[in-house]
Design a protein around this motif. Structure first.
Motif, short mmCIF file in Angstrom:
data_model
loop_
_atom_site.label_atom_id
_atom_site.label_comp_id
_atom_site.label_asym_id
_atom_site.label_seq_id
_atom_site.Cartn_x
_atom_site.Cartn_y
_atom_site.Cartn_z
N TYR A 128 1.06 -1.21 0.06
CA TYR A 128 0.03 0.15 -0.14
C TYR A 128 1.00 1.23 0.09
N VAL A 129 0.52 2.20 -1.00
CA VAL A 129 1.22 3.60 -0.95
C VAL A 129 0.38 4.45 -0.57
N GLN A 130 0.82 5.51 0.49
CA GLN A 130 -0.02 6.35 0.84
C GLN A 130 0.58 7.70 0.19
N VAL A 131 -0.03 8.38 -0.45
CA VAL A 131 0.45 9.85 -1.07
C VAL A 131 -0.10 10.74 -0.71
N ARG A 132 0.57 11.81 0.02
CA ARG A 132 -0.16 13.21 0.75
C ARG A 132 0.20 14.34 -0.31
N VAL A 133 -0.84 15.03 -0.67
CA VAL A 133 -0.59 16.20 -1.41
C VAL A 133 -0.56 17.25 -0.44
N ILE A 134 0.50 18.25 -0.73
CA ILE A 134 0.95 19.38 0.22
C ILE A 134 0.93 20.44 -0.62
N GLU A 135 1.06 21.64 0.04
CA GLU A 135 0.92 23.13 -0.38
C GLU A 135 2.27 23.26 -1.04
N GLU A 136 2.45 24.12 -2.38
CA GLU A 136 3.76 24.24 -2.82
C GLU A 136 4.45 25.16 -1.88
N SER A 137 5.75 25.28 -2.35
CA SER A 137 6.88 25.93 -1.53
C SER A 137 6.15 27.45 -1.31
N ILE A 138 6.42 27.91 -0.15
CA ILE A 138 6.04 29.41 0.17
C ILE A 138 7.13 30.07 0.70
N THR A 168 19.42 26.22 3.41
CA THR A 168 18.22 25.68 4.31
C THR A 168 16.89 26.04 3.56
N ASP A 169 15.95 25.64 3.86
CA ASP A 169 14.46 25.92 3.37
C ASP A 169 13.65 25.51 4.55
N ASN A 211 28.96 32.33 -10.03
CA ASN A 211 27.56 32.67 -10.21
C ASN A 211 26.82 31.41 -9.82
N VAL A 212 26.74 31.06 -8.47
CA VAL A 212 26.00 29.85 -7.92
C VAL A 212 24.47 30.27 -7.41
N SER A 213 23.81 29.32 -7.53
CA SER A 213 22.38 29.43 -7.22
C SER A 213 21.68 28.11 -6.67
N VAL A 214 20.76 28.31 -5.57
CA VAL A 214 20.10 27.26 -5.03
C VAL A 214 18.66 27.36 -5.36
N ARG A 218 10.77 25.87 -7.22
CA ARG A 218 9.85 27.15 -7.26
C ARG A 218 10.65 28.36 -7.37
N PHE A 219 11.35 28.64 -6.21
CA PHE A 219 12.15 29.83 -5.97
C PHE A 219 13.78 29.60 -6.31
N GLN A 220 14.27 30.54 -6.96
CA GLN A 220 15.88 30.39 -7.14
C GLN A 220 16.45 31.39 -6.42
N VAL A 221 17.55 31.34 -5.58
CA VAL A 221 18.23 32.35 -5.01
C VAL A 221 19.82 32.28 -5.33
N PRO A 222 20.28 33.31 -5.46
CA PRO A 222 21.79 33.40 -5.89
C PRO A 222 22.59 33.43 -4.32
N ILE A 223 23.75 32.71 -4.73
CA ILE A 223 24.52 32.53 -3.26
C ILE A 223 25.97 33.16 -3.73
#
Length: 379
Positions: A128-138, A168-169, A211-214, A218-223
């Protein structure tokens, strides 16, 4: 046991008895009597809403104790829970999205999945596989700026891991990926999964801004990543002084003390502001909790200050230096254990530029060659 090898002898009743032997090989053929086994027995997974169709959700892992021809390849089927065809399951056991999920429509799905082996007759298992749908990144990822210092011999940098980006996120289920602008990939690489920075061989002296980014999808942030490369001159090695610290690890020294101690050391030993302080290497003292820092000071008009002059300066300023970190000893010559007077002690220093040591913290990374100090008594 997959087989037996028997040697059988027949002997007659004559005088003398005569005999002959034959080898009988008995192969035990496998019967498909084991069902596939899911690991773990049941699964849970999450998918963020608004992820594109075809997003990978889960990899099923199945094993079979039967012989190879009675085991894989396995046939996977979703038996229940997929009536609206929200999911697909490929032949390799990867569960993917077939729609764009919305958290407001449904928050959870439960699938019954069957695995069938390749034997005859086929054996099956279920999970059995339980799949939860969560809200997208905020939340956007956050990353700490990284400054990397590389010390190497002239034109002799072998390359390797020089540091690691710490990001981190606040979104618990976000998976972070790291990227480097393509025009810099001839000199550096960034591991997309863990943020490790790799420098390729042959770096020139100078400053590099990467020029590194993470991204969390959904979001891309420069480092901010800055790499300083300093190439050593052979003349430096003949004018070095070693400061030995007490009770400090290389990582703690780099992360907590190096900037402050460098500033205090410059004030203590530099005669003119234009002089240059070069930290050549740091490395632990074997069998102790001490740490050696090897440095030299270059005069602004060329040439290096002699070790004896630097040691005098250090001795006079030792109390101020120890306001930053505890010093165990200031070494120029190290003839401990040799039965000779100091003026008859000859020291030579060698650098192994292909044996790099990387001391990496969240904010600072220091990469330097290993050094060896050899002393001998000239008396």
């Amino acid at each position: 046991i997959s087989g037996y090898s028997l040697v059988i002898q027949a002997r007659d009743s004559g005088i003398p008895p005569l005999s002959s032997s034959v080898t009988v090989n008995v192969d035990i053929s496998d019967v498909n009597d084991n069902s596939p086994v899911f690991t773990p027995a049941n699964y849970t997974a999450v998918i963020q809403e608004n992820k594109p169709v075809g997003t990978s959700i889960l990899q099923l892992v199945v094993t079979d104790k039967d012989s190879f021809h009675n085991g894989p390849p396995f046939t996977f089927t979703i038996l229940t829970g997929n009536e609206e065809e929200e999911f697909t399951l490929d032949p390799h056991g990867v569960l993917r999205s077939a729609i764009i999920f919305k958290h407001m429509v449904a928050t959870e799905y439960v699938l019954c999945v069957q695995a069938k082996d390749s034997g005859k007759p086929q054996q099956v298992s279920h999970t059995y596989v339980q799949v939860r749908v969560i809200e997208e990144s905020i939340h956007k990822p956050t990353a700490i700026p990284l400054e990397i210092f590389i010390v190497t011999m002239e034109d002799d940098f072998p390359g390797g891991v020089i540091g690691k980006i710490h990001a981190t996120d606040q979104d618990v289920y976000d998976v972070l990926t790291y990227t480097l602008k393509s025009e810099q990939k001839s000199l550096f690489k960034v591991n997309s999964h863990d943020g490790k920075i790799i420098a390729l061989g042959g770096l020139d002296n100078g400053k590099y801004i990467l020029n590194v980014s993470v991204s969390d999808g959904r979001f891309q942030v420069p480092i901010d990543v800055v790499v300083h490369v300093e190439q050593l001159l052979q003349e430096m090695l003949q004018n070095t002084v070693t400061i030995r610290f007490e009770n400090v690890s290389p990582e703690d020294f780099v992360g907590l003390h190096m900037h402050g101690f460098r500033r205090t050391l410059r004030n203590a030993v530099l005669s003119q502001k234009q002089d240059s302080l070069h930290i050549i290497s740091i490395q632990p003292v074997a069998g102790s909790n001490q740490l050696d820092m090897l440095f030299a000071v270059q005069m602004h008009n060329s040439g290096f200050y002699k070790p004896a002059y630097l040691i005098q300066k250090l001795t006079n300023a030792r109390r101020h230096l120890e306001n930053v970190i505890r010093i165990s000893a200031i070494l120029e010559k190290n003839c401990s254990g040799l039965d000779c007077q100091e003026q008859h002690c000859e020291q030579s220093l060698s650098i192994d530029s292909h044996s790099l040591m990387t001391y990496s913290t969240a904010r600072i990374s220091f990469v330097c060659p290993r050094f060896y100090r050899n002393v001998r008594c000239m008396c």
